[in-house]
Design an enzyme around this catalytic site. Structure first.
Site, PDB file in Angstrom:
ATOM      1  N   ALA A  32       7.779   6.474  -5.254  1.00 17.68           N
ATOM      2  CA  ALA A  32       8.770   5.701  -4.169  1.00 17.68           C
ATOM      3  C   ALA A  32       8.092   4.418  -4.057  1.00 17.68           C
ATOM      4  O   ALA A  32       7.541   3.975  -3.099  1.00 17.68           O
ATOM      5  CB  ALA A  32       8.844   6.491  -2.878  1.00 17.68           C
ATOM      6  N   HIS A  37       2.283  -1.215  -3.574  1.00 15.35           N
ATOM      7  CA  HIS A  37       1.942  -0.545  -4.673  1.00 15.35           C
ATOM      8  C   HIS A  37       1.973  -1.667  -5.893  1.00 15.35           C
ATOM      9  O   HIS A  37       0.921  -1.650  -6.516  1.00 15.35           O
ATOM     10  CB  HIS A  37       2.840   0.412  -5.336  1.00 15.35           C
ATOM     11  CG  HIS A  37       2.984   1.879  -4.466  1.00 15.35           C
ATOM     12  ND1 HIS A  37       4.126   2.064  -3.964  1.00 15.35           N
ATOM     13  CD2 HIS A  37       2.338   2.795  -4.305  1.00 15.35           C
ATOM     14  CE1 HIS A  37       4.144   3.012  -3.238  1.00 15.35           C
ATOM     15  NE2 HIS A  37       2.715   3.673  -3.408  1.00 15.35           N
TER      16      HIS A  37
HETATM   17  P1  AMP Z   1       0.726   6.379  -2.085  1.00 15.62           P
HETATM   18  O1  AMP Z   1       1.708   6.205  -2.922  1.00 15.62           O
HETATM   19  O2  AMP Z   1       1.119   6.314  -0.581  1.00 15.62           O
HETATM   20  O3  AMP Z   1      -0.126   7.587  -2.397  1.00 15.62           O
HETATM   21  O4  AMP Z   1      -0.150   5.203  -2.210  1.00 15.62           O
HETATM   22  C1  AMP Z   1      -0.545   4.611  -3.484  1.00 15.62           C
HETATM   23  C2  AMP Z   1      -1.836   3.547  -3.334  1.00 15.62           C
HETATM   24  O5  AMP Z   1      -0.939   2.462  -2.588  1.00 15.62           O
HETATM   25  C3  AMP Z   1      -2.672   4.095  -2.124  1.00 15.62           C
HETATM   26  O6  AMP Z   1      -4.052   3.687  -2.553  1.00 15.62           O
HETATM   27  C4  AMP Z   1      -2.283   3.271  -0.871  1.00 15.62           C
HETATM   28  O7  AMP Z   1      -3.256   3.001  -0.159  1.00 15.62           O
HETATM   29  C5  AMP Z   1      -1.735   2.149  -1.640  1.00 15.62           C
HETATM   30  N1  AMP Z   1      -0.522   1.614  -0.700  1.00 15.62           N
HETATM   31  C6  AMP Z   1       0.336   2.234  -0.042  1.00 15.62           C
HETATM   32  N2  AMP Z   1       1.027   1.118   0.856  1.00 15.62           N
HETATM   33  C7  AMP Z   1       0.311   0.006   0.782  1.00 15.62           C
HETATM   34  C8  AMP Z   1       0.539  -1.135   1.227  1.00 15.62           C
HETATM   35  N3  AMP Z   1       1.566  -1.301   2.364  1.00 15.62           N
HETATM   36  N4  AMP Z   1      -0.258  -2.193   0.905  1.00 15.62           N
HETATM   37  C9  AMP Z   1      -1.168  -2.095  -0.116  1.00 15.62           C
HETATM   38  N5  AMP Z   1      -1.192  -0.837  -0.627  1.00 15.62           N
HETATM   39  C10 AMP Z   1      -0.605   0.219  -0.128  1.00 15.62           C
END
Ligand code: AMP
Length: 283
Positions: A32, A37
């Site tokens: 998503a 990301h």
């Molecule tokens: P997730 O898919 O939520 O597990 O996130 C994957 C990676 O993207 C993780 O390292 C999160 O910390 C990073 N991430 C999620 N949201 C953000 C954001 N708004 N800004 C920067 N990195 C993000």
């Protein structure tokens, strides 16, 4: 762009990259995908010869079956976005091949996983530790990228890589936000337009404390005032608001002796759990 789901096929491809002395950047995600990301991915593309992105909603890190079930899954959209952004490899393992048997191993982060998120999401970091270790073995990257939005996750993984001598560099990337200040999150997709407006209070509260700290105000007073701001926002239910020492995530009530701190918050809007934080260097 190569799309791979079998772990064995991934390791074969990785060895061919290594034979050519190509550096590898790795961005683990749960899909998503959004601009947050993409910011990790763009940094990896800049700093490495090849970028591998994984998309896997890791069941081991969910303590709540309904949260796992409701986690947004839009794999076709994600793959299109990754292709347009010149990612080299997407790893999208199936749960059955990734975990042919449920791992009995678990990574214990000691006191670090009892604080903040760990206090409210039992077993969460233990599951994150397992999935990230497994990914790091398979991808064997030079650099792995994590968002500072999930500050505790970043700090724990960095510590795990030091303790276990994983050879990769763990890189933290700044949080990407909406214009309203709301941190981008895959979970925001589950919010109505009204919910998105309500959720913007999270970052307003953090900035209120940041401003107060810069003006050297009393921390207890600031926390009280922000608790009031959060209480008065109908539709927002605070889970925790804490100011911590990033070195060990311990809660602080006075910052005069510290050179850095982080203000961390979690709460619910429309039944969706959201987290955010602000890191501040003081000296
Ligand atoms: P997730 O898919 O939520 O597990 O996130 C994957 C990676 O993207 C993780 O390292 C999160 O910390 C990073 N991430 C999620 N949201 C953000 C954001 N708004 N800004 C920067 N990195 C993000």
């Amino acid at each position: 762009m190569r799309i791979i789901s079998a772990p064995g096929e991934l390791t074969e491809l990785i060895s061919s990259f290594k034979k050519n002395n190509q550096t590898i950047g790795f961005v683990p995600t749960m899909g998503a995908l959004h601009d947050g990301h993409l910011s990790l991915i763009h940094q990896s593309l800049k700093e490495n010869d090849l970028t591998v992105v994984s998309i896997f909603v890791n069941p081991l890190q969910f303590d709540n079956a309904s949260d796992l079930e409701k986690y947004p899954r839009v794999i076709d959209e994600d793959i299109k976005m990754l292709g347009e952004n010149h990612v080299d490899v997407v790893f999208v393992p199936e749960e059955q091949t990734f975990y042919p048997q449920k791992p009995i191993i678990s990574i214990d982060f000691g006191v670090l996983s009892e604080r903040l998120e760990g206090k409210f999401r039992k077993g969460h970091f233990e599951g994150v530790g397992v999935v990230i270790s497994k990914f790091l073995h398979l991808v064997d990257p030079d650099r792995v990228y994590f968002g500072l939005k999930d500050l505790q996750q970043y700090l724990l993984i960095k510590r795990m890589c030091t303790d276990l001598q994983f050879q990769c560099k763990v890189i933290g990337v700044n949080t990407v936000r909406e214009e309203s200040g709301l941190a981008l999150s895959s979970r925001n997709r589950r919010l109505s337009s009204e919910g998105l407006k309500v959720a913007a209070v999270i970052n307003r509260g953090l900035n209120f404390i940041k401003k107060g700290i810069i003006e050297q105000s009393d921390l207890q007073r600031l926390l009280k005032e922000v608790n009031k701001i959060y209480e008065s926002e109908k539709g927002f239910e605070l889970e925790y608001l804490e100011v911590v020492n990033p070195a060990d995530l311990s809660s602080i009530d006075n910052y005069s002796h510290l050179s850095e701190l982080a203000i961390c918050v979690a709460g619910y809007v429309e039944g969706v759990r959201l987290i955010d934080n602000l890191y501040l260097r003081l000296k």
